[in-house]
Write a protein that holds these residues in place. Structure first.
Motif, PDB file in Angstrom:
ATOM      1  N   GLY A 153      20.029  16.291  45.408  1.00  0.00           N
ATOM      2  CA  GLY A 153      19.849  17.256  44.339  1.00  0.00           C
ATOM      3  C   GLY A 153      20.537  16.813  43.062  1.00  0.00           C
ATOM      4  N   LEU A 154      20.501  17.692  42.054  1.00  0.00           N
ATOM      5  CA  LEU A 154      21.053  17.336  40.749  1.00  0.00           C
ATOM      6  C   LEU A 154      22.568  17.213  40.769  1.00  0.00           C
ATOM      7  CD1 LEU A 154      18.807  19.514  38.407  1.00  0.00           C
ATOM      8  CD2 LEU A 154      18.721  17.033  38.737  1.00  0.00           C
ATOM      9  N   GLU A 155      23.249  18.033  41.565  1.00  0.00           N
ATOM     10  CA  GLU A 155      24.714  17.920  41.639  1.00  0.00           C
ATOM     11  C   GLU A 155      25.123  16.535  42.092  1.00  0.00           C
ATOM     12  OE1 GLU A 155      26.722  20.756  44.018  1.00  0.00           O
ATOM     13  OE2 GLU A 155      26.265  22.462  42.719  1.00  0.00           O
ATOM     14  N   GLU A 156      24.559  16.086  43.212  1.00  0.00           N
ATOM     15  CA  GLU A 156      24.940  14.788  43.746  1.00  0.00           C
ATOM     16  C   GLU A 156      24.480  13.661  42.820  1.00  0.00           C
ATOM     17  OE1 GLU A 156      26.641  11.833  45.514  1.00  0.00           O
ATOM     18  OE2 GLU A 156      27.047  13.927  46.013  1.00  0.00           O
ATOM     19  N   ALA A 157      23.331  13.825  42.173  1.00  0.00           N
ATOM     20  CA  ALA A 157      22.882  12.814  41.222  1.00  0.00           C
ATOM     21  C   ALA A 157      23.860  12.697  40.052  1.00  0.00           C
ATOM     22  CB  ALA A 157      21.482  13.148  40.714  1.00  0.00           C
ATOM     23  N   ALA A 158      24.393  13.841  39.599  1.00  0.00           N
ATOM     24  CA  ALA A 158      25.397  13.811  38.528  1.00  0.00           C
ATOM     25  C   ALA A 158      26.658  13.101  38.998  1.00  0.00           C
ATOM     26  CB  ALA A 158      25.727  15.228  38.067  1.00  0.00           C
ATOM     27  N   HIS A 159      27.093  13.368  40.226  1.00  0.00           N
ATOM     28  CA  HIS A 159      28.265  12.683  40.767  1.00  0.00           C
ATOM     29  C   HIS A 159      28.034  11.167  40.798  1.00  0.00           C
ATOM     30  CE1 HIS A 159      29.391  16.626  43.029  1.00  0.00           C
ATOM     31  NE2 HIS A 159      29.831  16.608  41.783  1.00  0.00           N
ATOM     32  N   GLU A 160      26.816  10.781  41.210  1.00  0.00           N
ATOM     33  CA  GLU A 160      26.491   9.357  41.280  1.00  0.00           C
ATOM     34  C   GLU A 160      26.531   8.729  39.888  1.00  0.00           C
ATOM     35  OE1 GLU A 160      25.658   5.984  43.551  1.00  0.00           O
ATOM     36  OE2 GLU A 160      26.183   8.021  44.169  1.00  0.00           O
ATOM     37  N   TYR A 161      26.044   9.452  38.886  1.00  0.00           N
ATOM     38  CA  TYR A 161      26.080   8.947  37.519  1.00  0.00           C
ATOM     39  C   TYR A 161      27.513   8.691  37.069  1.00  0.00           C
ATOM     40  CZ  TYR A 161      26.178   9.156  32.419  1.00  0.00           C
ATOM     41  OH  TYR A 161      26.440   8.896  31.108  1.00  0.00           O
ATOM     42  N   PHE A 162      28.413   9.634  37.294  1.00  0.00           N
ATOM     43  CA  PHE A 162      29.788   9.459  36.840  1.00  0.00           C
ATOM     44  C   PHE A 162      30.500   8.370  37.631  1.00  0.00           C
ATOM     45  CE2 PHE A 162      29.110  13.705  34.997  1.00  0.00           C
ATOM     46  CZ  PHE A 162      29.557  13.446  33.716  1.00  0.00           C
ATOM     47  N   ARG A 163      30.142   8.195  38.907  1.00  0.00           N
ATOM     48  CA  ARG A 163      30.746   7.112  39.689  1.00  0.00           C
ATOM     49  C   ARG A 163      30.308   5.754  39.169  1.00  0.00           C
ATOM     50  NH1 ARG A 163      29.971  10.514  44.375  1.00  0.00           N
ATOM     51  NH2 ARG A 163      27.904   9.620  44.683  1.00  0.00           N
ATOM     52  N   GLN A 164      29.019   5.618  38.863  1.00  0.00           N
ATOM     53  CA  GLN A 164      28.480   4.313  38.503  1.00  0.00           C
ATOM     54  C   GLN A 164      28.626   3.992  37.023  1.00  0.00           C
ATOM     55  OE1 GLN A 164      24.427   4.002  39.792  1.00  0.00           O
ATOM     56  NE2 GLN A 164      24.916   4.149  41.957  1.00  0.00           N
ATOM     57  N   SER A 165      28.254   4.938  36.162  1.00  0.00           N
ATOM     58  CA  SER A 165      28.180   4.648  34.737  1.00  0.00           C
ATOM     59  C   SER A 165      29.483   4.909  34.000  1.00  0.00           C
ATOM     60  CB  SER A 165      27.053   5.466  34.089  1.00  0.00           C
ATOM     61  OG  SER A 165      25.806   5.144  34.674  1.00  0.00           O
ATOM     62  N   GLU A 166      30.113   6.022  34.294  1.00  0.00           N
ATOM     63  CA  GLU A 166      31.330   6.398  33.580  1.00  0.00           C
ATOM     64  C   GLU A 166      32.600   6.015  34.325  1.00  0.00           C
ATOM     65  OE1 GLU A 166      31.263   7.724  30.593  1.00  0.00           O
ATOM     66  OE2 GLU A 166      29.088   7.965  30.469  1.00  0.00           O
ATOM     67  N   GLN A 167      32.505   5.915  35.643  1.00  0.00           N
ATOM     68  CA  GLN A 167      33.651   5.649  36.515  1.00  0.00           C
ATOM     69  C   GLN A 167      34.796   6.622  36.216  1.00  0.00           C
ATOM     70  OE1 GLN A 167      34.751   1.575  37.147  1.00  0.00           O
ATOM     71  NE2 GLN A 167      32.645   0.850  37.099  1.00  0.00           N
ATOM     72  N   ILE A 168      34.433   7.884  36.070  1.00  0.00           N
ATOM     73  CA  ILE A 168      35.402   8.958  35.882  1.00  0.00           C
ATOM     74  C   ILE A 168      35.297   9.893  37.081  1.00  0.00           C
ATOM     75  CG2 ILE A 168      36.071  10.938  34.461  1.00  0.00           C
ATOM     76  CD1 ILE A 168      34.778   9.541  32.091  1.00  0.00           C
ATOM     77  N   PRO A 169      36.372  10.111  37.824  1.00  0.00           N
ATOM     78  CA  PRO A 169      36.303  11.070  38.924  1.00  0.00           C
ATOM     79  C   PRO A 169      35.863  12.436  38.403  1.00  0.00           C
ATOM     80  CG  PRO A 169      38.313   9.773  39.078  1.00  0.00           C
ATOM     81  CD  PRO A 169      37.693   9.442  37.756  1.00  0.00           C
TER      82      PRO A 169
END
Length: 327
Positions: A153-169
């Motif tokens: 879903g969108l929540e987990e996709a957002a988490h994946e974005y911050f892990r990969q692109s921003e690397q911000i917990p």
């Protein structure tokens, strides 16, 4: 984003706002978004089936959470392209406060999925990609980040974005509800985003992304989770869906519930509103880009060119003669 001086927690009781906050002892910053009339206007104008409306409401809340980081100008867009029954979502945030959105879906596939009882947000999206596009204006270059949609879903996709692109917990929570009263039904949406932004460089260390070409058995660096972030994530993780959409619970009171033991500061709220970019002038300029034959093909039985905005469903009629006087 620049914020005004912090102030003690009190009640706003406002809808359609993004409220920035900080929990300084835990090196945490974030935002709470509450959408009422704005998201109801977006969803109700299209008459979406409930599963589609809920998914688009989540997308609107996520876009508001991320777009509210922009200053007084710029544009943030969320867009999905996928093979699910909802094959496209588009949500635009125009700083400082304008929000618009639409969804494209296959009604037959959606009805079949509903009959089988599997119309979850993840299933509606299917596989594809989620794109976040940021245009800050001025001399800043356009930025786009992509996340693969693979059954989440969108929540987990957002988490994946911050892990990969921003690397911000980062922790993101989204909720959508339809409230029914004697005056009819109204859509509401809410979101919470919490990010770990420590001042010390050691606290900002993140593990490397998994190397795709590493040999079997290769060691991957493991960095233990910071205690402050572990505590902040645990506290934020207790938020319930109903708390994010409860019209009687202000954003400030919600933050107080979550973080009062550590002390939470809030900053100036950012008002949000539903607003479309479409105007008569914009549509006329768009129609002028077509060839005379293409415009003739657009003429309906009533002798006029009809255009309906995908975002706000506003319908406009134009006289073909104003584009082709000789026609």
């Amino acid at each position: 984003m620049m914020a005004s001086p912090s102030r003690p927690v009190s009640d706003f009781g406002l809808d359609d706002v993004a409220l920035p906050f900080a929990v300084e002892p835990l090196d945490v910053r974030g935002r709470v978004v509450r959408l009422g009339p704005s998201v109801d206007a977006i969803l109700s104008s299209h008459g979406y089936p409930a599963p589609v409306a809920r998914l688009l409401g989540e997308a609107a809340a996520l876009t508001a959470l991320m777009g509210a980081a922009l200053k007084l100008e710029g544009r943030f867009q969320l867009q999905t392209r996928s093979d699910g029954p909802v094959d496209m979502l588009v949500v635009d945030f125009d700083a400082p406060d304008r929000l618009r959105a639409f969804a494209r879906f296959d009604a037959a596939r959606l009805a079949q999925m509903q009959a089988q009882g599997g119309a979850t947000p993840a299933a509606l999206l299917g596989k594809g990609h989620l794109a976040f596009t940021i245009e800050q204006g001025g001399d800043f270059s356009r930025y786009q980040g992509l996340v693969a949609l693979a059954g989440q879903g969108l929540e987990e996709a957002a988490h994946e974005y911050f892990r990969q692109s921003e690397q911000i917990p980062t922790l993101v929570r989204l909720a959508v509800a339809e409230s029914v009263t004697g005056e009819g039904s109204r859509w509401r949406a809410g979101g919470l985003m919490v990010q770990f932004l420590p001042q010390a460089s050691e606290g900002r260390r993140a593990p490397d992304l998994p190397p795709g070409d590493a040999p079997a058995g290769a060691l991957v660096e493991e960095i233990p989770e910071d205690d402050a972030w572990a505590e902040a994530r645990a506290l934020a993780g207790t938020v319930e869906d109903h708390e994010l959409v409860d019209p009687l619970l202000s954003s400030e009171r919600l933050l107080f519930r979550l973080f009062h033991e550590r002390g939470v500061k809030v900053f100036e709220p950012r008002p949000l509103r539903q607003a479309c970019r479409c105007t008569d002038l914009r549509i006329r300029d768009m129609l002028r880009q077509f060839t005379p034959q293409e415009r003739r093909d657009m003429v309906g039985d009533d002798g006029r060119i009809g255009v309906t905005c995908e975002f706000c469903s506003t319908h406009r009629d134009f006289d073909p003669g104003e584009f082709d006087p000789s026609a």
